[in-house]
Structure formats: structure tokens, C-alpha cells
Enzyme design. Structure first.
Site, short mmCIF file in Angstrom:
data_model
loop_
_atom_site.label_atom_id
_atom_site.label_comp_id
_atom_site.label_asym_id
_atom_site.label_seq_id
_atom_site.Cartn_x
_atom_site.Cartn_y
_atom_site.Cartn_z
N GLY A 44 0.83 -1.21 0.00
CA GLY A 44 0.00 0.00 0.00
C GLY A 44 0.86 1.25 0.00
O GLY A 44 0.62 2.19 -0.77
N LYS A 46 0.05 -17.06 -9.44
CA LYS A 46 0.59 -16.47 -8.20
C LYS A 46 0.12 -17.29 -7.00
O LYS A 46 0.89 -17.56 -6.07
CB LYS A 46 0.11 -15.00 -8.10
CG LYS A 46 0.52 -14.26 -6.84
CD LYS A 46 1.94 -13.75 -6.96
CE LYS A 46 2.31 -12.65 -5.96
NZ LYS A 46 2.40 -13.01 -4.58
N ASN A 71 13.01 -18.14 2.22
CA ASN A 71 12.56 -18.83 1.01
C ASN A 71 13.64 -19.77 0.47
O ASN A 71 13.36 -20.90 0.08
CB ASN A 71 12.16 -17.83 -0.07
CG ASN A 71 10.94 -17.01 0.33
OD1 ASN A 71 10.33 -17.26 1.36
ND2 ASN A 71 10.59 -16.04 -0.49
O1 KPL Z 1 4.76 -13.56 -2.81
C1 KPL Z 1 5.55 -13.95 -1.98
C2 KPL Z 1 5.17 -13.78 -0.57
O2 KPL Z 1 6.01 -13.84 0.32
O3 KPL Z 1 3.98 -13.55 -0.33
C3 KPL Z 1 6.81 -14.65 -2.41
C4 KPL Z 1 6.87 -14.65 -3.93
C5 KPL Z 1 6.80 -16.05 -1.91
C6 KPL Z 1 8.06 -13.94 -1.98
O4 KPL Z 1 8.36 -14.07 -0.64
#
Ligand code: KPL
Length: 297
Positions: A15, A181, A199
Site C-alpha cells: 500500500g 501467483k 525462502n
Molecule cells: O509472494 C511472496 C510472498 O512472500 O507472499 C513470495 C513470492 C513467496 C516472496 O516471498
């Protein structure tokens, strides 16, 4: 400018990033706050490439009057419905509402509850995280897709929007982009939240084997739901996102660490509802879902 005035709901990292981007590009932009405050404007600070810039943005409290022509919603998925309903009295059939939140499932709930405005959907790979109140780090530049199911061409506001928000595009197949996504978030976010890891660690044993199983199930659900073409290379797509964001803590891990509600219901929860609808087994994802939900109790 042409009657386009953006009001932004949600002052988290995305935001703040989009509000300051729109304002700096010369588009009238106002932050929407839950309750009235003392100040007519508030600063938003964005750190990027070692520099810090502050943008002073006008604020408006949700309960106030005054029509909202263009509303950008960047709250957490679980807060979208309540947040938009808090400004329902300021929306009419000419209002354009752009939903830019992680996950799927909230848009249908919102449209059922509040069918009046015109809804648009977006997904972004911009990387930003909070450093403090309205203070963010814009850590990685990404691409922003906007669309409206069944609409091949963009509305008038998209011209000025796309000059401000770059790189990005109008996506006539936004549902595909939103599903991809979701699929990537289903693979990465809950597993990092469960193991409290960054990650990049998901590509190492023992998590790598679980990641592979999760991806297999997500691909099966995707195929049943008509998204086979965009997810048939999911393990490679997930690995590419993990490499690109190796040092990140996923948004779900950040929520869990901060003791906030997570978006699990609108990420894995949505996948499981679709799996059930098509009668596809997703036992590994279901177990992961239960672990996250039970931990939060
Ligand atoms: O979109 C993401 C998130 O954390 O919500 C990723 C792509 C996994 C990056 O951290």
C-alpha cells in the site's frame, strides 16, 4: 487529472509503495485510515537502493463522506471484505475498485456482499517490506499485472496508472496470472511459515522433497481447474521465484512471526476448496494447511 483520484486502503508495504508511486507520478492519491486522526496528511517513507524518500500524503478516515472514484485495496486477503465495506457509503456504480492482495477467494465474497462498484484485479511481484509505520524498504522491482475477467481492453484510468506503475501491463487473462501467483504462494508461503525459514532454504533437504510433493498436488488441482497450461512447469517456476527471493521471509512467515493473522485461508485454503470441488486429492497441502491453522490457535 481527468477525475481520477486514488484512495488507498491498506498501509502495509505494498500500500505504501503504490500510494507513494501514484502520488509522485502526479496522480491525486489519498491514504484511507480506519478512524479519524488529527493530521490532514501523513508521511510515507520509502528506502530504495540506499536512498530514502518521504512523500506527504493526504489522509481520509473511512467513515467520512465524499465519493471515492478509484479505490486501490492492498490489505491482507482476510481483511479485504471488511475494509471495502467500511467505505461502502462512499462507493457507487461508477467507482472503480482495484483489488491487489495475495490469494484468491475474497473477491467473490466481496462482490456478493457489495455488487455495486466495478471490480478490477491485480497481482504484483514488487518486493517491499515494512521497516516501521508507513516506512518501507522497496527491496526488489517487479512487474504489475492488472485486469478484469472478460475485458480485453483496459479502462480509461489505466493510461495514467500505467505511466506511474512501471513495469506493468493490462492482462486480458488476469485469472491465469492470479492462479499462477496462488500456485506459487501455496508452494512457498506455508512451508516457510511452518519451518520459520527463509525462502531459499526450501530448496534444501528435507524441505525440498516436501516442496516437490506440494507442487505435484498443486499441478493436479490446477489442471482440474483449467490452469494446466500455466502450471505445467510449476516446480521450475517455484524454484525460479525461490532463487530470486532466497533471502526473503515470505509474507506468511512475516505474519506468523509478528503474531498477525495469516492469509492461509485465501492461499492453501482456496486451493483445498477447489481440490474438493473437482475431487482431486491434495493430502500434503491439507496437512500443511492444518499445521498452520492449528499453530495460530
Ligand atoms: O509472494 C511472496 C510472498 O512472500 O507472499 C513470495 C513470492 C513467496 C516472496 O516471498
Amino acid at each position: 487529472m481527468n477525475g481520477i483520484h486514488w484512495h488507498v486502503l491498506g498501509v502495509g508495504a505494498i500500500g505504501c509503495l503504490f500510494a507513494s508511486t501514484l502520488h509522485r507520478a502526479g496522480l491525486p492519491t489519498t491514504l484511507l485510515l480506519r478512524s479519524p486522526g488529527m493530521e490532514p496528511s501523513l508521511p510515507v517513507r520509502v528506502d530504495r537502493d540506499g536512498c530514502s524518500s518521504v512523500t506527504e500524503l493526504p489522509v481520509s478516515a473511512a467513515p467520512e463522506a465524499g465519493q471515492i472514484t478509484h479505490l486501490l485495496v492492498t490489505t491482507k486477503a482476510q481483511d479485504v471484505c471488511a475494509a471495502v465495506q467500511s467505505v461502502a457509503h462512499r462507493l457507487d456504480s461508477s467507482s472503480q475498485v482495484l483489488l491487489l492482495a495475495n490469494g484468491l477467494g475474497f473477491a467473490g465474497e466481496l462482490q456478493d456482499a457489495l455488487p455495486v462498484p466495478e471490480y478490477f484485479h491485480g497481482t504484483t511481484t514488487e518486493g517491499a517490506y515494512r521497516l516501521g509505520e508507513r516506512h518501507i524498504c522497496h527491496a526488489g522491482r517487479g512487474f504489475t499485472r492488472i485486469g478484469r475477467p472478460g475485458h480485453a481492453t483496459p479502462p480509461a484510468w489505466f493510461g495514467p496508472w500505467s505511466e506511474a506503475v512501471q513495469p506493468g501491463a493490462w492482462d486480458p487473462d488476469i485469472e491465469q496470472a492470479l492462479w499462477l501467483k496462488l500456485a506459487i504462494n501455496c508452494a512457498i508461503n506455508p512451508l516457510t511459515a511452518l519451518h520459520r525459514c527463509r525462502n531459499g532454504e526450501l530448496l534444501q533437504p528435507p524441505m525440498a522433497a516436501t516442496l516437490e510433493e506440494l507442487c505435484g498436488e498443486i499441478m493436479a488441482v490446477s489442471a482440474a481447474a483449467g490452469y494446466a497450461a500455466i502450471t505445467n512447469d510449476l516446480p521450475r517456476q517455484v524454484a525460479a521465484v525461490i532463487h530470486a527471493t532466497a533471502d526473503n521471509r515470505s509474507s506468511m512467515l512475516q505474519d506468523v512471526l509478528a503474531g498477525r493473522g495469516s492469509e492461509i485461508e485465501y492461499i492453501t485454503g482456496h486451493l483445498l476448496r477447489v481440490a474438493e470441488h473437482y475431487g482431486v486429492a491434495a493430502t500434503r497441502n491439507a496437512a500443511l494447511y492444518r499445521s498452520i491453522v492449528n499453530r495460530a490457535k
